[in-house]
Design an enzyme around this catalytic site. Structure first.
Site, PDB file in Angstrom:
ATOM      1  CG  ASN A  67      -1.763   1.220   1.357  1.00  0.00           C
ATOM      2  OD1 ASN A  67      -1.779   2.064   0.450  1.00  0.00           O
ATOM      3  ND2 ASN A  67      -2.477   1.351   2.467  1.00  0.00           N
ATOM      4  CE  LYS A 109      -0.230   3.138   4.829  1.00  0.00           C
ATOM      5  NZ  LYS A 109      -0.147   3.229   6.285  1.00  0.00           N
ATOM      6  CD  GLU A 141      -2.989   5.439   6.755  1.00  0.00           C
ATOM      7  OE1 GLU A 141      -2.955   5.464   5.514  1.00  0.00           O
ATOM      8  OE2 GLU A 141      -2.101   4.889   7.445  1.00  0.00           O
ATOM      9  N   GLY A 146       2.511   2.211  10.882  1.00  0.00           N
ATOM     10  CA  GLY A 146       3.484   3.298  10.754  1.00  0.00           C
ATOM     11  C   GLY A 146       4.180   3.654  12.057  1.00  0.00           C
ATOM     12  CB  SER A 194       5.115  -1.916  12.122  1.00  0.00           C
ATOM     13  OG  SER A 194       4.765  -0.556  12.357  1.00  0.00           O
TER      14      SER A 194
HETATM   15  P1  13P Z   1       2.996   0.291   7.699  1.00  0.00           P
HETATM   16  O1  13P Z   1       3.487  -0.995   7.109  1.00  0.00           O
HETATM   17  O2  13P Z   1       3.747   1.495   7.209  1.00  0.00           O
HETATM   18  O3  13P Z   1       2.879   0.225   9.189  1.00  0.00           O
HETATM   19  O4  13P Z   1       1.497   0.514   7.150  1.00  0.00           O
HETATM   20  C1  13P Z   1       0.621  -0.543   7.199  1.00  0.00           C
HETATM   21  C2  13P Z   1      -0.576  -0.173   6.438  1.00  0.00           C
HETATM   22  O5  13P Z   1      -1.307   0.725   6.806  1.00  0.00           O
HETATM   23  C3  13P Z   1      -0.839  -0.895   5.191  1.00  0.00           C
HETATM   24  O6  13P Z   1      -2.096  -0.614   4.694  1.00  0.00           O
END
Ligand code: 13P
Length: 251
Positions: A9, A11, A98, A174, A214
């Site tokens: 992802n 983002k 999110e 995150g 994470s």
């Molecule tokens: P991280 O791997 O950066 O923690 O994000 C996970 C996430 O939200 C995947 O959709």
């Protein structure tokens, strides 16, 4: 039997040019191995068409990170499920925490999005997960149950079987604070049991349930070794081809 999946992802990261470079690098590195999982790249909308052209579709699929809860019309800035489908994307990430937290997406809105994704033959990667205060109050199972029931349990068994679930504890996203292997397995087993009670063993055994939060090269192997963890939804570690590859090869 259910499929193992490692989905990135991205983002809101990468310009179009940077995204194409990353997709090229992932494609050539995945091309050099025989992955034991399906690989998905969840890119921003504007990248999808180019990324679809860049990757070998026999090994890598592309996902949008959202779609509208309306079919079409005067919804400035929105992107419909049929538009996503027309790019060549096969998946759509829905219900990411999110989107829930910053854009007010409720379980009811996500029900509409899920229906539109399925109508347009997109496979939802449907995210669920509790925030830290909910885990600390010991209501995390109730929260996840409610998210699944209110957005997905109206589906027929046939449609539900097209869903990929992603358990993403919000406190782990995150933050560098991964759920322990036991915490992940405990929740994934709970989710699978919930599906058994609604749709039966066969449907439940065929649903892929991914872990997100994470997840990285150092912890993926242990997480994926759990019987009910069928892969990962990867944020930060999907932005570098080598880090993402290390997670793919954790299977
Ligand atoms: P991280 O791997 O950066 O923690 O994000 C996970 C996430 O939200 C995947 O959709």
């Amino acid at each position: 039997m259910r499929q193992n999946i490692v989905a990135g992802n991205w983002k809101m990261n990468k310009t179009l040019q940077e995204g194409i470079e990353l997709a090229k690098e992932v494609n050539s590195k995945v091309g050099a191995i025989t992955p034991k999982c399906k690989v998905v790249l969840g890119t921003p909308f504007v990248h999808i068409t180019e990324v679809v052209k860049t990757v070998d579709a026999s090994k890598i699929s592309v996902a949008a990170q959202n779609c509208a809860d309306k079919v079409s019309g005067a919804y400035t800035g929105e992107v419909s499920a049929s538009m996503v489908k027309s790019t060549g994307a096969q998946y759509v990430i829905l219900g990411h925490s999110e989107r829930r937290a910053y854009y007010g997406e409720t379980n009811a809105i996500l029900k509409e999005k899920t229906d539109l994704a399925l109508t347009n033959e997109l496979k939802p990667i449907f995210c669920i997960g509790e925030v830290l205060s909910e885990r600390e109050s010991n209501i995390h199972f109730d929260i996840v149950k409610q998210q699944i029931e209110e957005s997905l349990f109206h589906l027929s068994a046939g449609d539900f079987s097209k869903i990929v679930l992603a358990y993403e504890p919000v406190w782990a996203i995150g933050t560098g604070k991964t759920a322990s292997s036991d915490q992940a397995q405990e929740m994934h087993a709970f989710i699978r049991q919930l599906i058994v009670s609604k749709y039966g063993e066969e449907v439940a055994n065929n649903i892929s349930i991914l872990y997100g939060g994470s997840c990285n090269a150092a912890n993926a192997k242990e997480l994926f070794a759990n019987p009910d963890v069928d892969g990962g939804l990867i944020g930060g570690a999907s932005l570098k081809a080598d880090d993402f590859l290390a997670i793919i090869t954790a299977f």
